[in-house]
Each structure stands twice: as C-alpha cells, then as structure tokens.
Scaffold this motif. Structure first.
Motif, PDB file in Angstrom:
ATOM      1  N   TYR A  36      11.677  10.499  -9.348  1.00  0.00           N
ATOM      2  CA  TYR A  36      12.040   9.319  -8.787  1.00  0.00           C
ATOM      3  C   TYR A  36      13.045   8.611  -9.483  1.00  0.00           C
ATOM      4  CZ  TYR A  36       8.364   9.034  -5.132  1.00  0.00           C
ATOM      5  OH  TYR A  36       7.556   9.264  -4.068  1.00  0.00           O
ATOM      6  N   CYS A  38       9.837   7.561  -0.448  1.00  0.00           N
ATOM      7  CA  CYS A  38      10.357   6.516  -1.515  1.00  0.00           C
ATOM      8  C   CYS A  38      11.051   5.465  -0.906  1.00  0.00           C
ATOM      9  CB  CYS A  38      11.345   7.173  -2.583  1.00  0.00           C
ATOM     10  SG  CYS A  38      12.566   8.164  -1.650  1.00  0.00           S
ATOM     11  N   THR A  59       6.383   2.523  -8.328  1.00  0.00           N
ATOM     12  CA  THR A  59       6.315   3.970  -8.366  1.00  0.00           C
ATOM     13  C   THR A  59       6.617   4.724  -9.641  1.00  0.00           C
ATOM     14  OG1 THR A  59       8.605   4.499  -7.428  1.00  0.00           O
ATOM     15  CG2 THR A  59       7.016   4.124  -5.948  1.00  0.00           C
ATOM     16  N   GLY A  90       0.915  -1.043  -0.048  1.00  0.00           N
ATOM     17  CA  GLY A  90      -0.099  -0.097   0.175  1.00  0.00           C
ATOM     18  C   GLY A  90       0.907   1.259   0.083  1.00  0.00           C
ATOM     19  N   GLN A 136       6.785  -8.367  -0.429  1.00  0.00           N
ATOM     20  CA  GLN A 136       6.000  -7.318  -0.588  1.00  0.00           C
ATOM     21  C   GLN A 136       6.830  -6.275  -1.112  1.00  0.00           C
ATOM     22  OE1 GLN A 136       2.651  -5.418   1.478  1.00  0.00           O
ATOM     23  NE2 GLN A 136       3.983  -3.743   2.371  1.00  0.00           N
ATOM     24  N   VAL A 137       6.445  -5.565  -2.224  1.00  0.00           N
ATOM     25  CA  VAL A 137       7.494  -4.669  -2.881  1.00  0.00           C
ATOM     26  C   VAL A 137       6.513  -3.460  -3.260  1.00  0.00           C
ATOM     27  CG1 VAL A 137       8.761  -6.395  -3.890  1.00  0.00           C
ATOM     28  CG2 VAL A 137       6.654  -5.682  -5.200  1.00  0.00           C
ATOM     29  N   GLY A 165       9.815   2.168   1.800  1.00  0.00           N
ATOM     30  CA  GLY A 165       9.472   3.511   1.610  1.00  0.00           C
ATOM     31  C   GLY A 165       8.420   3.822   2.578  1.00  0.00           C
ATOM     32  N   GLY A 166       7.704   5.124   2.568  1.00  0.00           N
ATOM     33  CA  GLY A 166       6.835   5.574   3.617  1.00  0.00           C
ATOM     34  C   GLY A 166       7.361   5.721   4.867  1.00  0.00           C
ATOM     35  N   GLY A 188      13.189  -3.156  -0.020  1.00  0.00           N
ATOM     36  CA  GLY A 188      14.594  -3.326  -0.694  1.00  0.00           C
ATOM     37  C   GLY A 188      14.705  -4.446  -1.443  1.00  0.00           C
ATOM     38  N   ILE A 189      13.742  -5.049  -1.856  1.00  0.00           N
ATOM     39  CA  ILE A 189      13.545  -6.315  -2.627  1.00  0.00           C
ATOM     40  C   ILE A 189      13.373  -5.997  -4.144  1.00  0.00           C
ATOM     41  CG2 ILE A 189      12.372  -8.522  -3.120  1.00  0.00           C
ATOM     42  CD1 ILE A 189      11.597  -8.512  -0.256  1.00  0.00           C
ATOM     43  N   GLU A 210       8.735  -5.740   7.734  1.00  0.00           N
ATOM     44  CA  GLU A 210       9.203  -4.912   6.792  1.00  0.00           C
ATOM     45  C   GLU A 210      10.310  -4.252   7.441  1.00  0.00           C
ATOM     46  OE1 GLU A 210       6.602  -1.187   4.571  1.00  0.00           O
ATOM     47  OE2 GLU A 210       7.218  -0.519   6.583  1.00  0.00           O
ATOM     48  N   THR A 247       8.436   0.125  -4.247  1.00  0.00           N
ATOM     49  CA  THR A 247       9.424   0.957  -5.079  1.00  0.00           C
ATOM     50  C   THR A 247       9.350   1.214  -6.549  1.00  0.00           C
ATOM     51  OG1 THR A 247      10.680   1.859  -2.931  1.00  0.00           O
ATOM     52  CG2 THR A 247      11.803   2.067  -5.199  1.00  0.00           C
ATOM     53  N   ASN A 281      -4.677  -1.258   2.833  1.00  0.00           N
ATOM     54  CA  ASN A 281      -3.670  -0.734   3.615  1.00  0.00           C
ATOM     55  C   ASN A 281      -4.278   0.212   4.637  1.00  0.00           C
ATOM     56  OD1 ASN A 281      -1.588   1.298   4.546  1.00  0.00           O
ATOM     57  ND2 ASN A 281      -0.322  -0.703   4.027  1.00  0.00           N
ATOM     58  N   LEU A 296      14.692  -0.469   4.744  1.00  0.00           N
ATOM     59  CA  LEU A 296      15.003   0.154   3.252  1.00  0.00           C
ATOM     60  C   LEU A 296      13.611   0.321   2.513  1.00  0.00           C
ATOM     61  CD1 LEU A 296      18.005  -2.056   2.146  1.00  0.00           C
ATOM     62  CD2 LEU A 296      17.844  -0.078   3.460  1.00  0.00           C
ATOM     63  N   ILE A 344       1.831  -5.463   9.469  1.00  0.00           N
ATOM     64  CA  ILE A 344       2.821  -5.103   9.089  1.00  0.00           C
ATOM     65  C   ILE A 344       3.844  -5.145  10.516  1.00  0.00           C
ATOM     66  CG2 ILE A 344       4.511  -3.594   8.232  1.00  0.00           C
ATOM     67  CD1 ILE A 344       2.481  -2.915   6.122  1.00  0.00           C
TER      68      ILE A 344
HETATM   69  C1  LIG Z   1       5.587   5.888  -2.279  1.00  0.00           C
HETATM   70  C2  LIG Z   1       5.681   4.938  -1.169  1.00  0.00           C
HETATM   71  C3  LIG Z   1       4.588   5.257  -0.060  1.00  0.00           C
HETATM   72  C4  LIG Z   1       4.446   4.290   0.847  1.00  0.00           C
HETATM   73  N1  LIG Z   1       3.237   4.322   1.512  1.00  0.00           N
HETATM   74  C5  LIG Z   1       3.022   3.428   2.573  1.00  0.00           C
HETATM   75  C6  LIG Z   1       1.562   3.570   3.133  1.00  0.00           C
HETATM   76  O1  LIG Z   1       1.131   4.420   2.918  1.00  0.00           O
HETATM   77  N2  LIG Z   1       1.624   2.499   4.009  1.00  0.00           N
HETATM   78  C7  LIG Z   1       2.280   1.600   4.219  1.00  0.00           C
HETATM   79  O2  LIG Z   1       2.087   0.715   5.262  1.00  0.00           O
HETATM   80  N3  LIG Z   1       3.285   1.359   3.539  1.00  0.00           N
HETATM   81  C8  LIG Z   1       3.655   2.243   2.638  1.00  0.00           C
HETATM   82  N4  LIG Z   1       4.791   2.255   1.948  1.00  0.00           N
HETATM   83  C9  LIG Z   1       5.799   0.922   2.198  1.00  0.00           C
HETATM   84  C10 LIG Z   1       5.510  -0.147   0.964  1.00  0.00           C
HETATM   85  O3  LIG Z   1       4.047  -0.534   1.107  1.00  0.00           O
HETATM   86  C11 LIG Z   1       6.326  -1.342   1.006  1.00  0.00           C
HETATM   87  O4  LIG Z   1       6.081  -2.144   2.239  1.00  0.00           O
HETATM   88  C12 LIG Z   1       7.887  -0.910   1.142  1.00  0.00           C
HETATM   89  O5  LIG Z   1       8.121   0.323   0.340  1.00  0.00           O
HETATM   90  C13 LIG Z   1       8.566  -2.208   0.318  1.00  0.00           C
HETATM   91  O6  LIG Z   1       9.796  -2.037   0.089  1.00  0.00           O
HETATM   92  P1  LIG Z   1      10.272  -1.311  -1.642  1.00  0.00           P
HETATM   93  O7  LIG Z   1       9.678  -0.009  -1.728  1.00  0.00           O
HETATM   94  O8  LIG Z   1      11.839  -1.435  -1.281  1.00  0.00           O
HETATM   95  O9  LIG Z   1      10.036  -2.548  -2.352  1.00  0.00           O
HETATM   96  C14 LIG Z   1       5.289   2.952   0.928  1.00  0.00           C
HETATM   97  C15 LIG Z   1       6.069   2.829   0.050  1.00  0.00           C
HETATM   98  C16 LIG Z   1       6.342   3.822  -0.880  1.00  0.00           C
HETATM   99  C17 LIG Z   1       7.612   3.497  -1.924  1.00  0.00           C
END
Ligand SMILES: Cc1cc2nc3c(=O)[nH]c(=O)nc-3n(C[C@H](O)[C@H](O)[C@H](O)COP(=O)(O)O)c2cc1C
Length: 425
Positions: free
Chosen positions: A283, A372, A268, A24, A262-263, A204-205, A243-244, A199, A265, A115, A202, A172
C-alpha cells in the motif's frame, strides 16, 4: 483562518465526539484494535461483520470454519452449492463473541460501530442478516452502519429488538436517490437513521457507482443531499467519505455543514490495521498507475484494488464449503460460474486462471485482495522511507491526531525511528 477538525464536534444527543469516524474495512482490516483506538481518542471506530466466524476462529480460537467444512465436505466437487447453508446459531455465537469482546475492551469517550454489509447474502439473505444485526445489538455495539447494498428491509429486521430506538443506526449511500429510496421504504417505522454516510467514488472497498465512477464527485453529491434534506426539513448528521486525505480536506466538508467525516485509507498503514505487514508495504509503495477499479467482485459492484493483488486472475476452487458469504438466495455466485467455465475450457490444465471474477471470500479472508482507496498512492508521503527500503509503520493515534489537528493541507510525519538515519556500511 486555518481551521482544524478539532474546532468541530459531532453531536449525538448529549454526546460530543471528535468528528472523525474510521470506516469499516472487512475482512478484519478495520480490527477491534483500530476501532478501539478511534474510540479511546474520542472519535468513532468500526469493526466489520464480514466473515465473522473466520475472524472469530483467528482471534478467539473457535472452530466455526472447520465445523462448516466438515459438514459440507461431501459437496466440494459439486457445482451446485445450494445445500451449503450457514448455521444461524454459529453466526450468532461468532457475532456475540466478536462484538462483546470488543466492547468490553472499550476505553474513552468515543464509540465503536459495526459495518454490516447487505451484499453478504450467505445463501439465506434475510435470515443471516437478521441474526447478525440482532446479535450485534444484543452484544452491546454502540451503533450499526448499514453498508454495501440498499438495506431496504434492514430496519424492519431490527424493529423488534429492544435497542432498535436507542442504538445509533446509520446508512451508507452514494446518491440522493438511494437515500430517498431508503427513507421511503422505512417511513412507516417512524425511526430515521441517526447519521448518513455519503460515500463518493474515491473510497476503498466496493463502490456504489458503476464503472463510470470517475464522472461523480463527493462534494457535489453531499451538496445535493444537503439541499434536499433541508427542503424536507430533515436534520440528520451527514458524514462524507471517500478521498478525504488530510485534516484540511475534512475541514472543507465540516465548514459546509457536514457533521463528521469517514476515513479509511490513511489507516491501512497503521500498526493496528489487520493487513499483514508486507501487504501494508504494498500500500505504501503503490503509485497511481498501480491502482484500478475493476469488476471482479462477485457482488456486482465495482471494487478498487491494487493491480498486483494476488486475487486478480486467481483460479482457485470456490471455497463455499468453508465460507460461502456471497452465495445468493439460490446458492449461486458469479465466481462459481466463471470458474466452472474455465475448467470446462481447459479440462487437462492443472491450474487455471479466472480473469473476470474472483473468489472474494477466500481471498479477502487471506488478505490476497488488496482493496484500497484512490489516494493510496499518497500514503508514501505520510511516513518515512527507511534505509532498508521499507516504510515506517504509523500508529493509529498518530494518523487520528494528524486528521484532528493539522491545517494548511499538511500531513504530519511521525517521529523518525533511528533506522531512518542508518546508512549501509
Ligand atoms: C481496505 C479497505 C476496505 C474497505 N472495506 C469496506 C467494507 O468492508 N465495508 C464498507 O462499507 N466500506 C469499506 N471500505 C470503505 C471505507 O469504510 C470508507 O468509507 C472509505 O474508504 C473512505 O474513503 P478513504 O479510504 O479515501 O478515506 C473499505 C475501504 C478500504 C480502504
């Protein structure tokens, strides 16, 4: 042997899924379109329940924000925001609209989850969370991922919903301790989570770590949780995140017993992602030095973002009369305090800057806070740079299939559009 993600399956009861879950991303960064693609391709996608009334206004032509602002306009210059409450009926209606429209459009064998962030306290934490959870279930969401917060009471809030035991409910966590706390608090319900997203630092969010996030490592936390669960004879699918970046990164976790990954980035920069096109280019362009983890989010959690996010240093007036999603149970938000402090220090200034906190609601709503993942700086290697200097956008299907079928740590580039080869005259 070079295995692929496609050699594995995520099993939920009788259902088999491709073990790829798109996380999400609020506010409407993980759009319905993105989540629906994941489901069509046999995986799991997420919509987000962050600021659903404003998302609904944008997508379904409702007037929730306008109506709230009209009701509380009198309070805009008041530093006390405790009177600014959400109308629970409107939250219910917005959630119902967002979830039901998404679920009606679902095709394929995958699933769409929502989410749901505990840290969206909305000046009435329990009441607003209960409405969001109940309406998502009633509107037919396949599952709910409890995110951003400890969610110690969230299962209890859903306990009396007829779908409490049949919808997929997950949580999470970023540590074994957080998981233990959750399970202990919910033991009396005789209802375990259906999956656990682990989680790492590495992602985002918001991060579930302090500013010492760099000391932690996803694989270590997953192994710790796995060992404890096995000792406790708990068999719940574990889903690492953060970070996957390649299919091979995912395979490494799947080979060690993860049920899925779960991925986020990578997606985006997909066409289906809700970020505006020019922000997606930011980005793509980012280098490692352009990304930071800071403490400007009023939630109190560190957050990773691009350093050139317009939200950083912005001193706009708090937008609580329109939004107000981060007001705590007493109507406070740390951005309001920071803003008022700067106004008091610079009484004659037309425009002020607030460095230590940001008005996250307004800036996330307007895509001005560019949160990010750590590996955002690798996105440029996943596409083609065009003759005009921009990067070629990717389809979510392309990225999903790259995760599913790639091996040897490779990232498949998309078919180049003709422009890639055009030369300036
Ligand atoms: C732009 C962005 C916004 C995110 N917003 C949320 C969010 O609103 N709620 C949440 O639980 N995780 C959020 N995340 C985390 C992702 O759901 C995810 O678990 C995490 O980024 C996975 O790692 P990766 O981005 O390296 O693949 C966000 C990630 C990104 C990149």
């Amino acid at each position: 042997m070079n295995r692929k993600v496609d050699d594995f399956r995520l099993r939920f009861g009788k259902q088999e899924l491709i073990p790829i879950m798109i996380g999400g991303m609020g506010v409407d960064i993980s759009t319905a379109e993105l989540a629906l693609e994941a489901a069509r391709l046999g995986g799991i996608g997420h919509i987000s329940d962050a600021m659903v009334p404003t998302v609904s206004d944008r997508r379904y032509d409702t007037d929730f924000v306008k109506e709230k602002l009209k009701k509380y306009k009198y309070n805009i210059d008041n530093t006390d925001k405790s009177a600014v409450k959400f109308d629970l009926g409107q939250i219910a209606e917005a959630t119902r609209l967002h979830v039901s429209r998404t679920m009606e459009a679902k095709r394929g064998s995958g699933m769409v989850f929502i989410n749901c962030m505990e840290k969206l306290t909305m000046n009435a934490p329990r009441e607003t969370l209960k409405v969001r959870l109940h309406e998502a279930l009633s509107a037919g969401i396949d599952g709910i991922t409890l995110a951003a917060g400890l969610h110690l009471g969230s299962f209890t809030l859903m306990e009396d919903h007829p779908r409490f035991r049949d919808a997929r409910l997950g949580i999470i966590v970023s540590s074994l301790r957080a998981l233990q706390l959750f399970l202990r608090k919910n033991a009396r319900l005789d209802r375990l989570p259906d999956y656990i997203v682990v989680e790492g630092p590495l992602a985002g969010g918001h991060l579930g770590f302090g500013m010492d996030w760099a000391q932690y490592d996803l694989a270590t936390i997953v192994a710790e949780i796995q060992a404890w669960m096995s000792a406790e004879h708990l068999d719940i699918p574990l889903i690492p995140a953060g970070g996957i970046f390649t299919g091979s990164d995912a395979v490494a976790f799947l080979e060690h017993g993860a049920a899925a990954v779960q991925v986020a980035t990578r997606f985006t920069v997909s066409t289906e992602c809700g970020l505006p096109a020019d922000v997606k280019q930011e980005y793509f362009k980012a280098s490692e030095k352009d990304i930071e983890v800071n403490t400007i989010s009023p939630t109190g959690y560190p957050m990773r973002m691009l350093k050139n996010s317009p939200a950083i240093g912005s001193g706009i007036r708090p937008g609580c009369e329109s939004y107000g999603y981060l007001l705590d149970a007493n109507g406070n938000c740390s951005y309001i305090d920071a803003y008022n402090r700067e106004v008091a220090l610079h009484p004659d200034a037309k425009k002020i800057s607030v460095m230590d906190k940001t008005c996250l609601c307004t800036h996330m709503r307007n895509f001005k806070c560019w949160t990010c993942g750590h590996y955002t700086y690798r996105l440029k290697d996943t596409s083609h740079k065009l003759a005009n200097g921009k990067y070629q956008m990717l389809s979510a299907e392309h990225i999903f299939h790259d995760y599913q079928f790639s091996s040897g740590n490779k990232v498949a580039l998309p078919d180049a559009v003709a422009e890639t080869f055009s030369h300036p005259a």
